[in-house]
Structure formats: structure tokens, C-alpha cells
Design a protein around this motif. Structure first.
Motif, PDB file in Angstrom:
ATOM      1  N   LEU A   1       3.880  -1.224   3.811  1.00  0.00           N
ATOM      2  CA  LEU A   1       3.207   0.079   3.819  1.00  0.00           C
ATOM      3  C   LEU A   1       4.245   1.167   3.551  1.00  0.00           C
ATOM      4  O   LEU A   1       5.232   1.284   4.279  1.00  0.00           O
ATOM      5  CB  LEU A   1       2.567   0.325   5.194  1.00  0.00           C
ATOM      6  N   ILE A   2       4.008   1.938   2.486  1.00  0.00           N
ATOM      7  CA  ILE A   2       4.891   3.064   2.179  1.00  0.00           C
ATOM      8  C   ILE A   2       4.104   4.338   2.473  1.00  0.00           C
ATOM      9  O   ILE A   2       3.004   4.529   1.928  1.00  0.00           O
ATOM     10  CB  ILE A   2       5.310   3.075   0.679  1.00  0.00           C
ATOM     11  N   SER A   3       4.643   5.212   3.312  1.00  0.00           N
ATOM     12  CA  SER A   3       3.974   6.478   3.590  1.00  0.00           C
ATOM     13  C   SER A   3       4.831   7.615   3.034  1.00  0.00           C
ATOM     14  O   SER A   3       5.870   7.960   3.603  1.00  0.00           O
ATOM     15  CB  SER A   3       3.783   6.651   5.105  1.00  0.00           C
ATOM     16  N   GLY A   4       4.379   8.173   1.894  1.00  0.00           N
ATOM     17  CA  GLY A   4       5.237   9.160   1.211  1.00  0.00           C
ATOM     18  C   GLY A   4       4.503  10.389   0.717  1.00  0.00           C
ATOM     19  O   GLY A   4       5.076  11.207  -0.014  1.00  0.00           O
ATOM     20  N   ALA A   5       3.226  10.562   1.126  1.00  0.00           N
ATOM     21  CA  ALA A   5       2.515  11.760   0.661  1.00  0.00           C
ATOM     22  C   ALA A   5       3.203  13.005   1.228  1.00  0.00           C
ATOM     23  O   ALA A   5       3.562  13.043   2.404  1.00  0.00           O
ATOM     24  CB  ALA A   5       1.057  11.715   1.110  1.00  0.00           C
TER      25      ALA A   5
ATOM     26  N   PHE B   1       0.875  -1.185   0.000  1.00  0.00           N
ATOM     27  CA  PHE B   1       0.000   0.000   0.000  1.00  0.00           C
ATOM     28  C   PHE B   1       0.910   1.233   0.000  1.00  0.00           C
ATOM     29  O   PHE B   1       1.753   1.397   0.883  1.00  0.00           O
ATOM     30  CB  PHE B   1      -0.878  -0.005   1.257  1.00  0.00           C
ATOM     31  N   VAL B   2       0.712   2.102  -1.001  1.00  0.00           N
ATOM     32  CA  VAL B   2       1.595   3.266  -1.124  1.00  0.00           C
ATOM     33  C   VAL B   2       0.777   4.552  -1.002  1.00  0.00           C
ATOM     34  O   VAL B   2       0.025   4.926  -1.912  1.00  0.00           O
ATOM     35  CB  VAL B   2       2.361   3.263  -2.469  1.00  0.00           C
TER      36      VAL B   2
ATOM     37  N   VAL C   1      -2.361   2.177  -4.685  1.00  0.00           N
ATOM     38  CA  VAL C   1      -1.817   3.535  -4.586  1.00  0.00           C
ATOM     39  C   VAL C   1      -2.948   4.478  -4.161  1.00  0.00           C
ATOM     40  O   VAL C   1      -4.073   4.365  -4.637  1.00  0.00           O
ATOM     41  CB  VAL C   1      -1.177   4.038  -5.908  1.00  0.00           C
ATOM     42  N   MET C   2      -2.612   5.392  -3.244  1.00  0.00           N
ATOM     43  CA  MET C   2      -3.615   6.332  -2.741  1.00  0.00           C
ATOM     44  C   MET C   2      -3.048   7.753  -2.805  1.00  0.00           C
ATOM     45  O   MET C   2      -1.907   7.982  -2.393  1.00  0.00           O
ATOM     46  CB  MET C   2      -3.919   5.979  -1.275  1.00  0.00           C
TER      47      MET C   2
ATOM     48  N   ALA D   1       6.161   1.967  -6.123  1.00  0.00           N
ATOM     49  CA  ALA D   1       5.011   1.108  -6.436  1.00  0.00           C
ATOM     50  C   ALA D   1       5.306   0.249  -7.670  1.00  0.00           C
ATOM     51  O   ALA D   1       4.994  -0.951  -7.704  1.00  0.00           O
ATOM     52  CB  ALA D   1       3.767   1.973  -6.666  1.00  0.00           C
ATOM     53  N   GLN D   2       5.926   0.852  -8.676  1.00  0.00           N
ATOM     54  CA  GLN D   2       6.235   0.112  -9.913  1.00  0.00           C
ATOM     55  C   GLN D   2       7.241  -1.011  -9.648  1.00  0.00           C
ATOM     56  O   GLN D   2       7.122  -2.111 -10.192  1.00  0.00           O
ATOM     57  CB  GLN D   2       6.766   1.076 -10.978  1.00  0.00           C
TER      58      GLN D   2
END
Ligand code: HXC
Ligand code: NAP
Length: 315
Positions: free
Chosen positions: A137-141, A60-61, A85-86, A73-74
């Protein structure tokens, strides 16, 4: 020797002995890949591909519809993961998800603003319903712009803190019940500016410093259930919205490259490789680390980063 190798007292032919010998060699991959390419490489006793497999895993990105996070994500999509992707823009998330599907992955794009905990919660639940527990879990916003502190409005400061820092907290806290425990990998996307003060970046520096500390605290709290929490701090990465904002002219871009000991901009792949590694079994004992992937830029520390890439009048 040929008799001893067989382990049965029967003498082996030369080819049987060779196969037995190759099988006995230590395997560099902990998980045995069954793909044709891996089988061929095993037959020839060549090293396996350096990319770990994430087949069937759920990644989940947050903020995954463009730039560095989409690059991550890719990379996971290519490694076989199901990817969600969100981000805010419905068009961007749909386009990103289509691109991921074109790479052969199952992918979902969900529109939500990280500043809205209810929307983040709904997005996470939708992803969970589709692909199950979250393995990575990737948190990058993030949001950013150049602004001298004296000219920055309270709302300007608050906006970046709300997206980068508070938004990361919402994503991590709300994802926690849906993470695969033990074994999940959480990665925050920070920046060298979390450690190195940079002019005209008081908002982003403060937010990223908070993210670094949140990474360490959650690594301690979640370590006991086997969830690892790390951060990647990318240096200047070419062809990204971040660099278009921080280095908007050719001169500023040249300054950015000159500030990197390796004398080049980073690439999306440079960051994605670290995300794959941090989420692989090979990084199973790594948690609470904020890892610079920056060509050495952060070695220069606060003194050299005093100057922003742009002159005062352009900030
Ligand atoms: C001064 C600014 C400003 C600017 C916005 N503001 N841009 N102040 N200089 N260039 C102020 C506004 O005046 C307003 O305050 C407040 O910020 C909120 O602005 P909005 O436009 O209403 O915010 P919003 O629509 O929520 O958009 C958020 C945003 C926007 C951050 C301003 O740029 C955005 O959505 N960015 C996302 C994409 C992005 O930035 N990508 C790069 C990430 S790179 P007032 O007082 O007027 O109400 C990155 C690099 C990290 O993070 C490396 C270094 C740490
Ligand atoms: P980017 O393409 O603008 O990526 C930011 C992403 O966050 C976008 O997908 C954006 O999509 C999303 N986003 C922004 N605000 C959001 C919100 N309120 N809610 C949900 N999603 C939101 O920029 P980038 O340069 O690749 O940066 C990606 C990450 O790397 C950021 O964390 C950044 O701080 C970090 N970083 C970048 C660099 C660099 O050189 N570029 C260096 C160091 C660190 P929407 O617009 O659709 O919301």
C-alpha cells in the motif's frame, strides 16, 4: 575432488563438476525467478537483476495517477505486480491505468478523494474484489502551494492537512482489514519538510510531520501482525507537479539544485527503487523508518532550509 563433488562416489566429468559447483554457490535471490533472462543469468552464474519480482502481488497506490506515485506504480508494474491507482480525476486514473497495462501489468484506475472516507473505502473494496488482498500500500496523495503563514486562510491550511494527513489516515485505516497479514508493506510518501522547517510551507510541513509520526505509531501497532509501515521522504524530484509549485522559475530551480549535496534533482526512479526495496523480502526487518531519498538535502537541516526556493515577494 571430482568424485567428492558428485556426492555419490562416482567421478564427475569436468562439465558435470562445473554445474554442481555453480549450483552449490549461494544464490543472491531468495525467490527463484523462472523467467528466461534469469535462467540465462543463472546458467552463466551472473548476478540476478537488482529488481525484486512482485509477480501477481497487489499494489494499491493512493494518489497514483501522476508524478512520483505514478513512477512507483510503474516500477511495480514492471516487476510483475497487479496495480490499482486511485486519485480524484477520473481521466487521470484511467490514463494512468492504461499506461500500466501497456507495461504488461493488470491495472485498475479508480476515482476517489482521500478526504472522503466512504469513497476511499469503496475504492479499496473494488480493488480487493479485483486483485485480492493488498500486498503493498502506497499512500502518497497530496496537495501543496507556496503561501506565507500570515496570508494563509484557515481553509487553505485545513485543505492541505485534510488531503495529506487526514487523507493518509483514511487510506491506511480503511486498507488495514484488506492488507495481506503477515507480509504487507505500507509506505507513506512524506518529505524532508516533515523534519526541516521550510518557509511558506507551514501547512505541508505540519502535514508531513504528522505523517512521519503516524508511520512510527502504526509500525508499532501493526508490527505484531507482520505488517511493516515505513515512509519515503523524497527530496526535490525533477519534472513533478511538486517542484513546479515549489520552484516555479529557473532561478528557484537552480536554488533547489544548489541546496542538494549531490548537486542534482532526484528522478522518479530514485524514489521507485526505494519503494521496491522497502516492499521486498530484503527489507523484512525494516519498519517505522522515515527514509530520506533526497541526495542529502535533509543533512543541511533547518538552518539552510530557512530560505524557501523562492523569494518572499514571489510566495
Ligand atoms: C494560498 C491557496 C492557494 C495558494 C489554494 N488555496 N491555493 N491559498 N495560496 N496558492 C486555498 C484556497 O484559497 C482555499 O481557501 C483553500 O486553499 C482550498 O482551495 P481549493 O482550490 O478549493 O481546494 P481544492 O480544489 O480541494 O484543491 C486542493 C489544492 C490544489 C491543494 C488547493 O492545489 C490541488 O488539488 N493540488 C493537488 C496537486 C498538488 O498540489 N500536487 C503537488 C503536491 S507536491 P479559501 O479560504 O479561499 O476557501 C507536495 C510537495 C511536498 O506535496 C514537499 C513539501 C512538503
Ligand atoms: P502530483 O503529481 O501532483 O501527485 C499528487 C497525486 O495525488 C496526484 O495523483 C493527485 O491526483 C493526487 N491527489 C491530490 N489530491 C488528492 C485527493 N484529495 N484525493 C486523492 N488523490 C489526490 O505531485 P508529486 O510532486 O509527484 O507529489 C507526489 C508525492 O510526493 C506527494 O505526497 C508529495 O507530497 C511528495 N513529495 C514530492 C516532492 C517533489 O519534489 N515533487 C518532494 C517531496 C515529497 P488528482 O489530481 O487526480 O487527485
Amino acid at each position: 575432488v571430482l568424485t567428492r563433488l558428485s556426492g555419490t562416489g562416482k567421478k564427475l566429468s569436468a562439465s558435470e563438476a562445473l554445474v554442481t559447483f555453480i549450483k552449490a554457490l549461494p544464490h543472491p535471490q531468495p525467490e527463484k525467478c523462472r523467467g528466461a533472462r534469469c535462467k540465462r543469468r543463472r546458467r552463466k552464474n551472473l548476478p540476478m537483476s537488482e529488481t525484486p519480482s512482485f509477480a501477481g502481488r497487489h499494489v494499491f497506490v493512493a494518489g497514483g495517477s501522476s508524478g512520483i506515485n505514478l513512477g512507483i506504480a510503474q516500477a511495480f508494474a514492471r516487476a510483475g505486480a497487479h496495480v490499482t491507482v486511485m486519485s480524484r480525476s477520473p481521466d487521470k486514473v484511467q490514463q494512468a491505468a492504461e499506461g500500466l497495462r501497456a507495461l504488461g501489468a493488470q491495472a485498475l484506475g479508480i476515482s476517489a478523494d482521500v478526504r472522503d472516507p466512504a469513497a476511499v473505502d469503496a475504492a479499496l473494496r473494488q480493488a480487493h474484489a479485483q486483485f485480492g488482498e493488498i500486498d503493498v500500500l502506497i499512500s502518497g496523495a497530496a496537495g501543496n502551494f507556496i503561501a506565507p503563514a500570515a496570508d494563509l486562510s484557515p481553509n487553505g491550511f485545513k485543505t492541505v492537512i485534510d488531503i495529506d494527513l487526514n487523507g493518509s489516515f483514511h487510506v491506511l485505516r480503511l486498507a488495514y482489514p484488506l492488507l495481506k497479514k503477515p507480509g504487507a508493506s505500507v509506505i507513506n510518501i512524506s518529505a524532508p519538510q516533515g523534519v526541516n522547517p521550510t518557509m511558506y510551507q507551514v501547512h505541508a510541513c505540519a502535514a508531513k510531520a504528522g505523517i512521519d509520526m503516524m508511520t512510527r505509531v502504526l509500525a508499532m501497532e501493526w508490527g505484531e501482525v507482520g505488517v511493516r509501515v515505513n515512509a519515503i521522504a523524497p527530496g526535490p524530484i525533477g519534472d513533478t507537479e511538486g517542484m513546479r509549485r515549489l520552484a516555479p522559475t529557473p532561478e528557484a530551480l537552480a536554488n533547489a539544485v544548489a541546496s542538494v549535496p549531490l548537486q542534482r534533482m532526484g528522478t522518479l526512479e530514485d524514489i521507485a527503487h526505494m519503494a521496491l526495496f522497502l516492499s521486498s523480502p530484503q527489507a523484512g526487518y525494516v519498519t517505522g523508518a522515515v527514509i530520506p531519498v533526497d541526495g542529502g538535502s535533509s543533512l543541511r537541516g533547518g538552518r539552510d532550509m530557512r530560505a524557501s526556493y523562492v523569494p518572499r515577494e514571489a510566495a
